[in-house]
Scaffold this motif. Structure first.
Motif: not given
Length: 607
Positions: A375-403
């Protein structure tokens, strides 16, 4: 007044306001959850039940699309909606589109929300609501039973690890949950809309192209009218499944074995089946492995008298399968049943070569398809979403650089590759299981000692499958070992074992869980962005680190918990924990240069 002093003062004021806002948001989150439960009871006089959730009408489409959102998500499955939730929590505008007209509640597909995913559900305020619609009631035995068929004889019964037990755990903030994908999608959809995301069903992405200035455009078609429009976004995330248009447009190939085997899922209602099984001494279970050569496969009770049987047709069999005949052989004579629906599918093993191309990202099935054993594939996908989501938000909020976004593939791809190997091993073990159980059937006659003899011969077969459901290492021992936004420590850390989880607080690891004296999980005390966990005996070092973070513009909660046991668990008096609950750094004094590394503004040059 010197300019630097004024800037530091302003940053410290922002830091103080952020702490006050964090506390208020925590109070609002608890109020919102309590309000939801109260309103449900006021509306119909009772708490929502498993049966009422399953019979609600499908979700309708949104009436309109946003104009040039910050982020466009293609795919409104659990992963795409999880991305929308992560972004929405941080005030980022997001448009989600999906070509389906609605999401039906009957849809099971993925059933296991593992402990790590449930920790995220808790952070989003959804864990309690999911438990209210959990398929397996609290107290239902977490057994896996081996038998010749649902209308036959039990061979062996083993205990699986915690599916729906609702336990209070020391090493995780939440227990795993046995709940249908459609129900997860419903709650994520509500949460994403509550946070401001726009969700448009009946909307198909037909083309994706890169634009000047690093932006990305998609052509979106209304599947009801055929009309199209162009939508431009700063970032596009493909959560559009194994046949991902987004992955193809980004030129990212799949690699792997491809299709492994073909199955047919059959949903049916059998009002008297469970009682008949109990009368023959067959244990209540979350999963039944059926070994008869006529009807090999796995069965599970979904809800009430509704069952799902995943049939493994013989090699070389055609498409013309008599599902009624299969179910009759499965449950035996004399019991009534109604066939609801069937659908064929295959196990796949395919991983995207990388998860990013410029402003385009992949997550979930668009990035990886692995066998569902464990039962890992969907759970891996949620992990992808969390990892990517906060980083995109930090870039768009100006808290982090695009890198900072360069860390997405290096962090997630090794976890996916590791889990894919384990899922494939589970698949290989399962392939041999039915042949071995069939041999048990043939080796034992029907005499008075047959049941005990079959149990004896089946026991090693059952034990061999244990890595499929004893997988705390896979689930909780999440390590980002080669990330450009972490300061790695020398040494390999504890040996990895997919079946067990040794808590470890080195940078990159999931932050070890800890319970307060009143039983509250440590994770409930962490801030929505970075948290400085301060377990030191005196406050000076923590206060200095918090000031440095404020001056660097890093959103942070300073959490002071001077506890010797917690300090031993984390191996240092100070630990910096990321929004996704992974450790970014630990030590005695926060290095100022590290803050630019965390925000993607500089490479780490420390030895």
């Amino acid at each position: 007044m010197p300019r630097g002093y004024r800037q530091r003062t302003a940053n410290l004021l922002v830091y103080a306001l952020q702490k006050a806002l964090d506390n208020a948001l925590d109070d609002d989150k608890n109020l919102a959850i309590n309000s939801f439960i109260r309103n449900k009871k006021e509306d119909d006089g009772s708490a929502p039940t498993q049966e009422t959730i399953m019979t609600q009408r499908p979700f309708s489409h949104s009436p309109s699309l946003a104009t040039d959102p910050d982020v466009l998500v293609v795919g409104a499955g659990p992963v795409g909606l999880a991305v929308a939730v992560e972004l929405g929590l941080r005030g980022i505008s997001c448009q989600v589109i999906d070509e389906v007209e609605a999401v039906g509640h009957w849809w099971t597909r993925a059933m296991n929300m593992n402990k790590r995913t449930m920790e995220h559900m808790r952070r989003w305020g959804l864990a309690g609501r999911l438990k209210a619609v959990n398929h397996v009631p609290a107290g239902w035995p977490s057994h896996v039973t081996f038998l010749d068929g649902l209308g036959g004889t039990q061979f062996a019964c083993v205990r699986a690890e915690g599916l729906g037990w609702h336990r209070v755990l020391d090493d995780a903030a939440e227990d795993a949950l046995w709940v249908a994908q459609g129900q997860v999608q419903e709650l994520l959809l509500d949460k994403a809309r509550e946070l401001g995301a726009r969700i448009a069903f009946s909307s198909r992405a037909t083309a994706v192209e890169m634009r000047d200035g690093g932006r990305v455009a998609a052509t979106v078609q209304d599947v009801r009218t055929g009309q199209t429009r162009s939508m431009e976004a700063r970032y596009l995330i493909g959560c559009d499944g194994g046949r991902s248009l987004v992955r193809g447009a980004a030129g990212i190939p799949y690699e792997g074995a491809g299709a492994l085997s073909r199955q047919i899922s059959m949903f049916f209602h059998a009002p008297d089946l469970l009682a008949a099984m109990r009368s023959r001494g067959i244990a209540d279970s979350v999963m039944y492995f059926c070994a008869s050569p006529e009807v090999p496969g796995t069965a599970r009770l979904i809800c009430g008298d509704r069952w799902e049987f995943t049939y493994r047709p013989p090699a070389g069999s055609g498409e013309d399968i008599d599902a009624h005949a299969v179910i009759r052989r499965l449950i035996g004579p004399g019991l009534s049943f109604t066939l609801e629906r069937t659908y064929p599918f295959s196990y796949f093993e395919l991983l995207a070569q990388r998860f990013r191309h410029g402003p385009v990202f992949l997550a979930g099935d668009a990035a990886h398809l692995i066998p569902p054993l464990g039962g890992h594939n969907l759970n891996l996908g949620v992990g992808d979403a969390v990892n990517l989501g906060w980083k995109l938000a930090h870039v768009l909020r100006g808290w982090a650089d695009e890198a900072i976004l360069d860390s997405y593939s290096p962090e997630r791809l090794p976890i996916v590759q590791r889990t894919s190997k384990e899922a494939h091993a589970n698949y290989e073990r399962l392939r041999s299981t039915f042949d071995r159980l069939s041999a048990v059937m043939q080796a034992v006659d029907t005499g008075p000692e047959a049941r005990d003899r079959r149990a004896e011969l089946s026991a090693p077969v059952a034990r061999d499958l244990e890595p499929q459901w004893w997988s705390d290492g896979t689930v909780l021992d999440q390590r980002y070992c080669a990330s450009p936004i972490l300061r790695a420590e020398a040494g390999p850390g504890p040996a990895y074992d997919s079946t067990r989880y040794p808590p470890h607080a080195a940078p990159g690891h999931r932050a070890p869980m800890w319970r307060m004296p009143d039983g509250t999980p440590l994770y409930d005390r962490l801030g929505p962005e970075y948290t400085l966990l301060d377990t030191a005996g005196t406050p000076q070092a923590g206060m200095a680190a918090a000031r440095l973070a404020a001056e660097a513009g890093l959103p942070l909660r300073h959490l002071r918990l001077p506890d010797a046991g917690l300090a031993r668990l984390y191996g240092a008096p100070l630990a910096l924990i990321r929004p996704d609950q992974h450790v970014a750094w630990r030590g005695e004094s926060l290095p100022p240069a590290l803050l630019d590394v965390l925000a993607g503004r500089a490479a780490d040059t420390a030895p």
